[in-house]
Scaffold this motif. Structure first.
Motif, short mmCIF file in Angstrom:
data_model
loop_
_atom_site.label_atom_id
_atom_site.label_comp_id
_atom_site.label_asym_id
_atom_site.label_seq_id
_atom_site.Cartn_x
_atom_site.Cartn_y
_atom_site.Cartn_z
N ILE A 1 0.54 -1.54 -0.25
CA ILE A 1 -0.11 -0.05 -0.10
C ILE A 1 0.79 1.36 0.14
O ILE A 1 0.60 1.90 -0.32
CB ILE A 1 -1.13 -0.18 1.52
CG1 ILE A 1 -1.88 -0.47 0.83
CG2 ILE A 1 -1.76 1.07 1.42
CD1 ILE A 1 -3.10 -1.14 1.95
N ASN A 2 1.76 1.68 0.79
CA ASN A 2 2.81 2.30 0.89
C ASN A 2 3.00 2.56 -0.75
O ASN A 2 3.58 3.63 -1.33
CB ASN A 2 3.63 2.02 2.22
CG ASN A 2 2.83 2.21 2.96
OD1 ASN A 2 2.55 3.00 3.09
ND2 ASN A 2 4.10 1.88 3.60
N ALA A 3 4.09 1.14 -0.94
CA ALA A 3 4.13 1.69 -2.32
C ALA A 3 3.12 2.22 -3.91
O ALA A 3 4.22 2.87 -4.50
CB ALA A 3 4.84 0.44 -3.74
N VAL A 4 2.10 1.87 -3.10
CA VAL A 4 0.68 2.59 -4.30
C VAL A 4 0.39 3.53 -3.81
O VAL A 4 1.42 4.57 -4.92
CB VAL A 4 0.32 1.51 -4.00
CG1 VAL A 4 -0.90 2.04 -5.05
CG2 VAL A 4 0.07 0.08 -5.29
N GLY A 5 1.16 3.93 -2.54
CA GLY A 5 0.58 5.39 -2.54
C GLY A 5 1.96 6.45 -2.83
O GLY A 5 2.17 7.10 -3.48
N LEU B 1 -4.13 4.34 -14.12
CA LEU B 1 -3.56 2.98 -14.30
C LEU B 1 -3.59 2.77 -12.51
O LEU B 1 -3.44 1.72 -11.79
CB LEU B 1 -3.03 2.51 -14.54
CG LEU B 1 -2.95 1.86 -16.42
CD1 LEU B 1 -1.76 1.60 -17.55
CD2 LEU B 1 -3.45 0.56 -15.91
N ALA B 2 -2.68 3.80 -11.82
CA ALA B 2 -2.57 4.04 -10.96
C ALA B 2 -3.94 4.24 -9.75
O ALA B 2 -3.27 3.52 -8.63
CB ALA B 2 -1.54 5.04 -10.71
N ARG B 3 -5.10 4.20 -9.93
CA ARG B 3 -5.53 4.71 -9.61
C ARG B 3 -6.45 3.41 -9.38
O ARG B 3 -6.80 2.69 -8.67
CB ARG B 3 -7.19 5.50 -9.83
CG ARG B 3 -8.33 5.87 -8.69
CD ARG B 3 -8.89 6.80 -9.97
NE ARG B 3 -10.23 7.10 -8.34
CZ ARG B 3 -10.28 8.79 -7.74
NH1 ARG B 3 -9.23 8.17 -7.91
NH2 ARG B 3 -11.19 8.13 -6.90
N ASP B 4 -6.61 2.75 -10.11
CA ASP B 4 -7.29 1.27 -10.71
C ASP B 4 -6.36 0.40 -9.48
O ASP B 4 -6.97 -0.46 -8.61
CB ASP B 4 -6.97 0.28 -11.59
CG ASP B 4 -8.14 1.73 -12.96
OD1 ASP B 4 -9.41 1.93 -11.91
OD2 ASP B 4 -8.21 0.63 -13.73
N LEU B 5 -4.56 0.67 -9.67
CA LEU B 5 -3.99 -0.79 -8.68
C LEU B 5 -4.29 0.13 -7.35
O LEU B 5 -4.42 -0.83 -6.55
CB LEU B 5 -2.53 0.11 -9.36
CG LEU B 5 -1.46 -1.01 -8.53
CD1 LEU B 5 -1.18 -2.16 -8.35
CD2 LEU B 5 0.19 -0.40 -8.64
N LEU C 1 -13.58 6.01 4.03
CA LEU C 1 -13.08 4.32 2.76
C LEU C 1 -12.25 3.38 3.25
O LEU C 1 -11.81 2.06 3.86
CB LEU C 1 -13.40 3.90 1.23
CG LEU C 1 -15.04 3.76 0.85
CD1 LEU C 1 -14.66 3.55 -0.35
CD2 LEU C 1 -15.77 2.33 1.40
N THR C 2 -11.25 4.22 3.05
CA THR C 2 -9.74 4.01 3.31
C THR C 2 -8.81 5.04 4.33
O THR C 2 -9.10 6.04 4.15
CB THR C 2 -9.07 3.64 2.47
OG1 THR C 2 -7.49 3.42 2.63
CG2 THR C 2 -8.81 4.71 0.98
N LEU C 3 -7.73 4.70 5.04
CA LEU C 3 -7.16 5.90 5.52
C LEU C 3 -5.95 5.89 5.01
O LEU C 3 -5.23 6.86 5.46
CB LEU C 3 -6.72 5.03 6.75
CG LEU C 3 -7.50 4.81 7.40
CD1 LEU C 3 -7.31 4.05 9.84
CD2 LEU C 3 -8.57 5.87 8.15
N ALA C 4 -5.35 5.58 3.50
CA ALA C 4 -4.41 5.90 2.73
C ALA C 4 -4.27 6.57 2.25
O ALA C 4 -3.29 7.67 2.08
CB ALA C 4 -3.79 4.02 2.27
N VAL C 5 -5.35 6.61 1.00
CA VAL C 5 -5.89 7.95 0.03
C VAL C 5 -7.55 8.07 0.51
O VAL C 5 -8.02 7.84 0.77
CB VAL C 5 -5.66 6.97 -1.38
CG1 VAL C 5 -5.73 7.75 -2.41
CG2 VAL C 5 -4.00 5.81 -1.06
N MET C 6 -7.55 9.66 -0.17
CA MET C 6 -8.69 9.91 -0.12
C MET C 6 -8.73 11.09 -1.14
O MET C 6 -7.85 11.54 -2.35
CB MET C 6 -8.99 11.06 1.29
CG MET C 6 -8.12 11.87 1.28
SD MET C 6 -8.26 13.47 2.64
CE MET C 6 -7.68 15.23 2.37
#
Length: 697
Positions: free
Chosen positions: A306-310, A344-348, A539-544
């Motif tokens: 998750i951090n890598a995707v962020g 693609l980044a958002r889908d991932l 929905l999540t605490l990582a991305v908004m």
């Protein structure tokens, strides 16, 4: 030793599924589903826990589970009626079984007094039905042999890859001493396909030399299935070393499948039990075989992903910003590629976050226990209803919501619902209802806790707040503002301290916990009808999703979920009150405006144009307008916490990295609005009393 610990951990992981199936099955029985499918599933869950516990010599767990399953066996055999009182005892026994499993997992001693109380309740049920019980290590005797096998259809009789296996199964004495039942093991094999079973009585001695503690029965099984040999061995994992087991593939060609199930033995017909139902929807083992394959992954690995995707999302924003700075033509190919990169980044990101997503069902099942305990403690009758158990939420949210929901559920039972006598006098049913629901809405998770009690006693709340000095004695408050007093630290209307209330700790803890998750709490109450608490969470605490705004030359981000609408007011829409209060008139109502720059201590810049206002809704359902200079964009941002490396900042919840590499603070609208959203009244005679604008946008 490491291998044994791994097996032990696996047992406790399976216990979680079994306890969930047990809770679901008992809830179904309470709802009137008393058919054999449901009762057998509940019995099987308890029996499986007992069998696994016996393999690890967990005596307390085995003893209690044995007594529990004895009562369940009497229910499924028709010797005990599953009335409301018995079902209540079964549910409370399931709660205690959960405690025993947790204590065993943590290698902690069980509470002997609690176990004694629950065992006494179960024994009383057996005594009322005139049913004798035996100790777990004396459970098996030849005279009590039952073969309770499910007559299942072949799992896939026309599958081209089916095989046949010859299985010889000979139990030893330790198998029965540890609480295992050959009937259940063979019934599990039947779920893999069609089988033919022969009971071998060749070792059965004369009655004069018969030893009840020595097993003499062997089983020879012919199984036709598409499952692998490894899967068949897994059925006997928990009895490894407690039996003689031999599984041999039958050489090709594969014979035609035999009838689903035949028993060739001279055991009297009176010892054969009736067939169980074809399928058990509450059996976690059956669900696992029917569901898609799963893979257990350490949570730490998922967090790293998750951090890598962020960081990938931040990198994508930077690339897009650099290309935008080059002022390329609108039809340049590179722009299309960058847009594809963004998608693609958002889908991932969404796919990775889905890995952490879990249904709220386990959390709701935990709350059902809280309801039962609170009802017993207050002497009230409570029906607990759940809606939206399949709603998926980030795992971190589920873990951190347990305490807030516990407070609110107890509050609904203790303060919200009336006693049976009061409810009957008011024309209601004696049994109150607490409803817990979850749903996805507009990119958020909405949790609501609603009761059909008396509603909030607003005069008493206001009097208590004045008596405790929480508000000024002459302050006139609207209903929504009185409701907001419940969230003040130290507020409680309880007359005395109890296990549930009266300590002044409760809803303020809820608000703080929900606010720390980036959410808000609101209250709706109708006198005589009930009260509803609504939690709105990301929905999540990582991305908004956030709106990029500028305030006094600074670039900030505000969560999109908090913004109801944007407006550029005309001068006639703004009205000054006193020396520094400004109200916005919108759709016939007045809401306060807040200068974000002044709240954050920024130096104001010259701006000749009219201010831009963002209408936001605060946690107590009132609205206010945040004054900013401009709104630049709406985009997905990666949340970076400040507490670990910097510290808490009033009015700021976190930070993010923008596409140009700059760090932007993420605003906390509730914290900014707190000074104005607190109990507030307009005393000027030409202004109506402020009661909060209607929800629009």
């Amino acid at each position: 030793m490491g291998s044994l610990n791994t097996i032990r951990d696996t047992f406790f992981e399976e216990c979680e599924d079994l306890l969930a199936a047990l809770s679901e099955g008992l809830a179904a029985m309470l709802g009137g589903m008393l058919e054999s499918e449901t009762v057998n599933a509940v019995f099987r869950a308890v029996h499986s826990i007992k069998g696994g516990a016996g393999a690890f010599a967990l005596a307390d767990l085995v003893t209690f589970a044995h007594r529990f399953e004895t009562v369940l066996d009497a229910v499924r055999g028709g010797r005990l009626d599953a009335d409301a009182d018995l079902l209540h005892i079964l549910q409370r026994s399931a709660d205690h079984l959960t405690d025993l499993v947790e204590a065993a997992r943590n290698s902690e001693p069980a509470d002997p007094d609690a176990s004694a109380r629950f065992l006494a309740n179960l024994e009383a049920c057996l005594a009322d039905g005139g049913i004798a019980d035996t100790a777990p290590d004396q459970e098996f005797s030849f005279a009590a042999v039952t073969l309770d096998f499910a007559l299942l259809e072949p799992a896939d009789s026309d599958h081209p890859t089916q095989h046949q296996f010859d299985i010889r199964f000979a139990p030893r004495a330790g198998l029965f001493a540890n609480g295992h039942d050959p009937a259940l093991l063979i019934a599990t094999l039947a779920e893999f396909g069609s089988l033919q079973t022969t009971l071998d009585l060749s070792r059965l001695p004369d009655w004069g030399t018969f030893d009840l503690e020595t097993p003499f029965l062997d089983w020879n099984i012919r199984l036709t299935t598409s499952a692998s040999e490894t899967s068949l061995h897994e059925v006997f994992d928990f009895v490894d070393g407690l039996c003689e087991l031999e599984i041999r593939p039958v050489p090709e060609p594969v014979l035609e499948p035999q009838p689903d199930f035949e028993l060739e033995t001279n055991v009297p017909a009176s010892l054969k039990s009736q067939a169980a139902p074809k399928a058990d929807p509450l059996d976690p083992a059956a669900d696992a075989r029917a569901a898609n394959p799963t893979l257990r992954v350490a949570l730490e690995r998922v967090d790293r992903l998750i951090n890598a995707v962020g960081e990938l999302i931040i990198n994508q924003a930077m690339v897009a910003q650099r290309i935008q700075d080059t002022a390329l033509a609108a039809d340049a190919d590179i722009l299309a590629h960058v847009d594809d990169y963004r998608l693609l980044a958002r889908d991932l990101q969404e796919a990775v976050m889905a890995i952490r997503a879990q249904p709220v069902k386990p959390l709701f099942q935990r709350m059902s226990r809280i309801v039962r305990e609170a009802a017993d403690a207050t002497g009230k009758q409570v029906q607990f209803v759940t809606v939206g158990e399949a709603t998926e939420v980030d795992k971190t949210l589920i873990e951190r919501l347990a305490d807030p929901l516990t407070h609110m559920i107890r509050n609904s039972v203790d303060h919200g619902l009336e006693t049976p006598e009061v409810r009957l006098a008011a024309g209601k049913e004696a049994c109150g209802t607490v409803r817990l629901s979850a749903a996805h809405r507009s990119g958020s998770v909405i949790l609501s806790i609603r009761d059909d009690g008396a509603g909030l006693n607003r005069p008493r709340i206001l009097e208590t707040a004045r008596r405790k000095g929480l508000i000024a004695a002459d302050l006139d408050l609207a209903d929504a503002e009185i409701d907001a007093l419940l969230f003040l630290p130290g507020f409680s209307t309880a007359a005395s301290v109890s296990n549930l209330s009266g300590r002044g700790v409760g809803l303020d803890v809820v608000r703080n916990a929900v606010t720390s998750l980036g959410g808000r709490v609101s209250i709706t109450s109708i006198p005589g009808k009930g009260t509803e608490f609504t939690l709105t969470l990301p929905l999540t605490l990582a991305v908004m999703d956030g709106m990029v705004i500028s305030v006094a030359g600074q670039t900030l981000v505000i969560p999109t979920i908090s913004v109801l609408e944007t407006i550029r007011p005309a001068p006639s829409d703004l009205h000054r009150v006193g020396t520094d209060e400004v109200l916005l008139r919108i759709r016939g109502q007045f809401i306060p405006t807040i200068d974000v720059a002044r709240c954050l201590g920024f130096t104001a810049t010259e701006d000749s144009g009219q201010p831009l206002l963002l209408i936001v809704e605060t946690e107590n359902q009132t609205q206010c307008a945040l004054m900013v200079n401009a709104v630049h964009d709406q985009r997905q941002v990666v949340i970076k916490g400040l507490e670990t490396n910097y510290g808490a900042v009033n009015g700021v919840s976190a930070a993010t990295v923008l596409g140009d590499g700059r760090i932007a603070l993420i605003l906390d609208p509730d914290a900014i609005a707190a000074p104005r959203a607190a109990p507030f009244a307009v005393n000027a005679p030409h202004f109506p009393k402020f009661e909060g604008a209607s929800h629009a946008g």
